[in-house]
Scaffold this motif. Structure first.
Motif, PDB file in Angstrom:
ATOM      1  N   GLU A 144       0.811  -1.220   0.000  1.00  0.00           N
ATOM      2  CA  GLU A 144       0.000   0.000   0.000  1.00  0.00           C
ATOM      3  C   GLU A 144       0.843   1.268   0.000  1.00  0.00           C
ATOM      4  O   GLU A 144       0.310   2.370   0.006  1.00  0.00           O
ATOM      5  N   GLN A 145       2.147   1.113  -0.040  1.00  0.00           N
ATOM      6  CA  GLN A 145       3.023   2.265   0.135  1.00  0.00           C
ATOM      7  C   GLN A 145       2.853   3.314  -0.956  1.00  0.00           C
ATOM      8  O   GLN A 145       3.043   4.497  -0.721  1.00  0.00           O
ATOM      9  N   GLY A 146       2.500   2.887  -2.155  1.00  0.00           N
ATOM     10  CA  GLY A 146       2.319   3.851  -3.230  1.00  0.00           C
ATOM     11  C   GLY A 146       0.896   4.345  -3.373  1.00  0.00           C
ATOM     12  O   GLY A 146       0.581   5.124  -4.285  1.00  0.00           O
ATOM     13  N   ASN A 147       0.010   3.926  -2.503  1.00  0.00           N
ATOM     14  CA  ASN A 147      -1.399   4.306  -2.559  1.00  0.00           C
ATOM     15  C   ASN A 147      -1.545   5.796  -2.236  1.00  0.00           C
ATOM     16  O   ASN A 147      -1.147   6.249  -1.159  1.00  0.00           O
ATOM     17  N   LEU A 203       1.306  10.570   4.610  1.00  0.00           N
ATOM     18  CA  LEU A 203       2.348   9.867   5.349  1.00  0.00           C
ATOM     19  C   LEU A 203       3.581   9.584   4.497  1.00  0.00           C
ATOM     20  O   LEU A 203       4.547   9.012   4.994  1.00  0.00           O
ATOM     21  N   HIS A 204       3.529   9.959   3.239  1.00  0.00           N
ATOM     22  CA  HIS A 204       4.661   9.742   2.337  1.00  0.00           C
ATOM     23  C   HIS A 204       5.514  11.004   2.274  1.00  0.00           C
ATOM     24  O   HIS A 204       5.625  11.657   1.253  1.00  0.00           O
ATOM     25  N   LYS A 205       6.078  11.354   3.406  1.00  0.00           N
ATOM     26  CA  LYS A 205       6.917  12.540   3.512  1.00  0.00           C
ATOM     27  C   LYS A 205       8.369  12.128   3.728  1.00  0.00           C
ATOM     28  O   LYS A 205       8.658  11.053   4.231  1.00  0.00           O
ATOM     29  N   SER A 206       9.255  13.023   3.335  1.00  0.00           N
ATOM     30  CA  SER A 206      10.681  12.793   3.578  1.00  0.00           C
ATOM     31  C   SER A 206      10.989  13.101   5.036  1.00  0.00           C
ATOM     32  O   SER A 206      10.772  14.223   5.509  1.00  0.00           O
ATOM     33  N   PHE A 207      11.488  12.098   5.751  1.00  0.00           N
ATOM     34  CA  PHE A 207      11.848  12.289   7.156  1.00  0.00           C
ATOM     35  C   PHE A 207      12.854  13.421   7.303  1.00  0.00           C
ATOM     36  O   PHE A 207      12.709  14.303   8.146  1.00  0.00           O
TER      37      PHE A 207
END
Length: 206
Positions: A178-181, A187-191
């Protein structure tokens, strides 16, 4: 292997065990390796490991403390003469990037590591943490010419930012599909990018 007797031999043996623990963690992440695994990696018996640490949690608490103290030392040596906010932010980011074990250990500090410690070990850890924080903050306040207490609060906030962001942005392996959903885009941010923004706000000196 002969038993270490002299203080310097004991210190070296302890360092060897901690290094072995770090190697084992990278091989077993995200799970903590067993004392037997650490002993085998260090080339010593389990009994020898137990002479220095009573539980595996105690081993990794010591490893966490080692890295935290190294961060404190790095921060104390930062050149803040030109752009203190940028310099301090870069120092923190550089350390956690070069030492990827620190964030996982920080993330499990309260829920895992501190849960299986004797009262004496836990109390000593908290005391050393408080002293290290106070000492580092005092040096920074002097270098920054800031009000007393500014750096202590900024260090606390920086730690909260480090651990909070890292835990929030970790993607569970069970949900890898599901990571590309796009539904999870928030939640797909650069730490690193988000942390840099937070740290710059925390260390901004008006």
């Amino acid at each position: 292997m002969k038993r270490a007797r002299a203080p310097e031999q004991k210190a070296q043996r302890r360092a060897t065990i901690l290094h072995a623990a770090e190697v084992c963690y990278h091989l077993n992440a995200p799970n903590l390796p067993s004392v037997a695994d650490v002993a085998a990696q260090a080339g010593v018996s389990k009994g020898t490991v137990y002479l220095y640490f009573h539980t595996k949690e105690e081993i990794f608490l010591a490893l966490y403390s080692f890295h935290l103290n190294a961060i404190f030392k790095d921060i104390q040596q930062v050149d803040v003469s030109e752009n203190p906010t940028l310099a301090l932010t870069d120092a923190l980011l550089q350390y956690v990037t070069l030492h990827p074990i620190f964030m996982p250990l920080a993330g499990m500090l309260h829920s895992v590591l501190e849960s299986n410690l004797s009262l004496d070990v836990l109390l000593n850890f908290k005391l050393q943490l408080s002293q290290g924080l106070t000492h580092t903050a005092t040096k920074l306040d002097h270098k920054l010419n800031s009000d007393a207490g500014f750096s202590e609060r900024a260090l606390l906030h920086s730690y909260a930012a480090l651990t909070g962001l890292w835990q929030l942005l970790q993607w569970p392996s069970a949900l890898a599909h599901e990571q590309g959903n796009p539904q999870f885009g928030a939640l797909h941010k650069s730490f690193e990018e988000e942390l840099r923004l937070l740290l710059r706000n925390i260390w901004r000196i008006d």
